[in-house]
Design an enzyme around this catalytic site. Structure first.
Site, PDB file in Angstrom:
ATOM      1  N   THR A 166       0.853  -1.183   0.000  1.00 14.80           N
ATOM      2  CA  THR A 166       0.000   0.000   0.000  1.00 14.80           C
ATOM      3  C   THR A 166       0.890   1.234   0.000  1.00 14.80           C
ATOM      4  O   THR A 166       1.941   1.253   0.642  1.00 14.80           O
ATOM      5  CB  THR A 166      -0.966   0.044   1.196  1.00 14.80           C
ATOM      6  OG1 THR A 166      -1.772  -1.126   1.190  1.00 14.80           O
ATOM      7  CG2 THR A 166      -1.867   1.268   1.164  1.00 14.80           C
ATOM      8  N   ARG A 194     -11.822  -9.525  -3.540  1.00 10.83           N
ATOM      9  CA  ARG A 194     -11.595  -8.972  -2.189  1.00 10.83           C
ATOM     10  C   ARG A 194     -11.273  -7.479  -2.266  1.00 10.83           C
ATOM     11  O   ARG A 194     -10.454  -7.050  -3.080  1.00 10.83           O
ATOM     12  CB  ARG A 194     -10.437  -9.715  -1.524  1.00 10.83           C
ATOM     13  CG  ARG A 194     -10.083  -9.220  -0.109  1.00 10.83           C
ATOM     14  CD  ARG A 194      -8.928  -8.244  -0.123  1.00 10.83           C
ATOM     15  NE  ARG A 194      -8.444  -7.922   1.219  1.00 10.83           N
ATOM     16  CZ  ARG A 194      -7.572  -6.956   1.483  1.00 10.83           C
ATOM     17  NH1 ARG A 194      -7.095  -6.221   0.493  1.00 10.83           N
ATOM     18  NH2 ARG A 194      -7.172  -6.728   2.706  1.00 10.83           N
ATOM     19  N   VAL A 195     -11.908  -6.683  -1.452  1.00 14.15           N
ATOM     20  CA  VAL A 195     -11.639  -5.253  -1.371  1.00 14.15           C
ATOM     21  C   VAL A 195     -11.095  -4.952   0.016  1.00 14.15           C
ATOM     22  O   VAL A 195     -11.640  -5.431   1.020  1.00 14.15           O
ATOM     23  CB  VAL A 195     -12.919  -4.437  -1.644  1.00 14.15           C
ATOM     24  CG1 VAL A 195     -12.664  -2.948  -1.416  1.00 14.15           C
ATOM     25  CG2 VAL A 195     -13.405  -4.682  -3.074  1.00 14.15           C
ATOM     26  N   GLY A 196     -10.029  -4.174   0.076  1.00 15.40           N
ATOM     27  CA  GLY A 196      -9.434  -3.816   1.360  1.00 15.40           C
ATOM     28  C   GLY A 196      -9.898  -2.461   1.848  1.00 15.40           C
ATOM     29  O   GLY A 196     -10.930  -1.924   1.436  1.00 15.40           O
ATOM     30  N   THR A 216      -2.108   1.697   6.283  1.00 15.57           N
ATOM     31  CA  THR A 216      -1.537   0.578   5.546  1.00 15.57           C
ATOM     32  C   THR A 216      -1.472  -0.612   6.487  1.00 15.57           C
ATOM     33  O   THR A 216      -1.503  -0.459   7.698  1.00 15.57           O
ATOM     34  CB  THR A 216      -0.139   0.928   4.991  1.00 15.57           C
ATOM     35  OG1 THR A 216       0.533  -0.277   4.604  1.00 15.57           O
ATOM     36  CG2 THR A 216       0.732   1.648   6.014  1.00 15.57           C
ATOM     37  N   GLY A 219      -5.871  -4.830   5.680  1.00 20.44           N
ATOM     38  CA  GLY A 219      -7.031  -3.972   5.511  1.00 20.44           C
ATOM     39  C   GLY A 219      -8.237  -4.370   6.325  1.00 20.44           C
ATOM     40  O   GLY A 219      -9.036  -3.508   6.739  1.00 20.44           O
TER      41      GLY A 219
HETATM   42  N1  GLY Z   1      -4.099  -2.165   3.370  1.00 20.94           N
HETATM   43  C1  GLY Z   1      -4.245  -2.703   2.100  1.00 20.94           C
HETATM   44  C2  GLY Z   1      -5.156  -3.813   2.021  1.00 20.94           C
HETATM   45  O1  GLY Z   1      -5.309  -4.581   2.976  1.00 20.94           O
HETATM   46  O2  GLY Z   1      -5.763  -3.977   1.013  1.00 20.94           O
END
Ligand code: GLY
Length: 298
Positions: A166, A194-196, A216, A219
């Site tokens: 990130t 998957r979305v963070g 960061t 997530g």
């Molecule tokens: N912090 C980035 C993610 O987990 O997608």
């Protein structure tokens, strides 16, 4: 509110960085700060500066964002990014977006050219193409090699594992406006779709009139705790940004684990930086001062 000139802080991702990448990572975050500083010194907006910093890091194949992003279980890069401006609480983001070079620029376009905050997947891709963003393959040889290693070593392993990654920037311009921008490839071997936290306002990215934050790390933790909004609220309540990130990280260590890192900038230009991971390349600068660069906490 009295403003003491412009300020910028950037991070290149909290994680298990390799020692041999320290010099290159530090050079990358330092260049990103310099790019943002040039915008701010020229009277540009906090948003323009934050985006300039993140575009540089997305284009640097060392970092897990844009070109160089980690790959999901299918061996594809799905990119998340968002931007936010603090004085008017405007924001835009993209999630699970494929085939673009700079997802942060698409996120900016979502903010500026649609009534929405977040576009995902196929819809985000169609929007990007409609807006003229050319096809780009973000996969690097290094990302493919890391993915192959994981495939060989992790049959039956947990679907998501933390990785170094990130990128983000928080900025304050000479008019006292704050902005935050964050971009990521997420976690290696993530499930497709998957979305963070990075594209979610309040989770991985946030800005208001008091502070701007980019997070960061893993997530899922940031989404459960809405850390970016929480940290901006702590500054609003009177905490110094460094005290705010220190206390939140300690609370996370106790409650959910500290696979996390933050950069937090107040409207007075004060910076807070913390990470619970072995390393997090980061850099910051206040107008009239030097560029500070670090790979680990002191
Ligand atoms: N912090 C980035 C993610 O987990 O997608």
């Amino acid at each position: 509110m009295d403003v003491a000139g412009w300020a910028v802080a950037v991070h290149g991702g909290a994680g298990a960085w390799r020692d041999e990448d320290e010099a290159t990572a530090c050079a990358g975050v330092s260049a990103a700060v310099s790019g943002a500083a040039a915008v701010l010194e020229g009277g540009g907006s906090a948003l323009q500066a934050a985006i300039a910093a993140v575009v540089r890091l997305e284009d640097d194949p060392l970092f897990n964002a844009g070109t160089g992003a980690v790959l999901n279980r299918d061996g594809e890069a799905e990119l998340d990014a968002s931007v936010m401006t603090g004085h008017d609480l405007r924001c835009g983001g993209v999630a699970a977006l494929r085939g673009v070079r700079n997802p942060v620029l698409v996120a900016q376009r979502v903010m500026d050219a649609t009534p929405h905050v977040l576009l995902a997947g196929e819809g985000a891709l169609r929007f990007a193409r409609d807006q003229g963003f050319a096809e780009h393959d973000p996969m690097t040889v290094r990302a493919r090699a890391a993915w192959r290693l994981r495939c060989q070593g992790e049959a039956g392993a947990a679907p998501t594992t933390p990785g170094a990654g990130t990128v983000g920037a928080v900025t304050l311009d000479i008019q006292g406006r704050l902005a935050a921008a964050t971009s990521t490839g997420g976690v290696i071997m993530k499930l497709p779709g998957r979305v963070g936290d990075s594209p979610i306002p309040g989770a991985g990215n946030y800005a208001n009139a008091w502070a701007a934050c980019s997070a960061t790390g893993r997530g899922e933790l940031m989404m459960r705790l809405l850390v970016a909004r929480d940290l901006c609220d702590r500054v609003r309540a009177g905490q110094h940004p460094q005290a705010a990130v220190n206390s939140l990280l300690e609370e996370m260590r106790h409650d959910v684990g500290a696979d996390a890192g933050f950069i937090l900038l107040s409207a007075r230009g004060a910076v807070g930086i913390a990470h619970g991971t072995p390393a997090m390349p980061h850099a910051w600068q206040n107008s009239g001062g030097p560029v500070h660069v670090a790979f680990r906490r002191p």
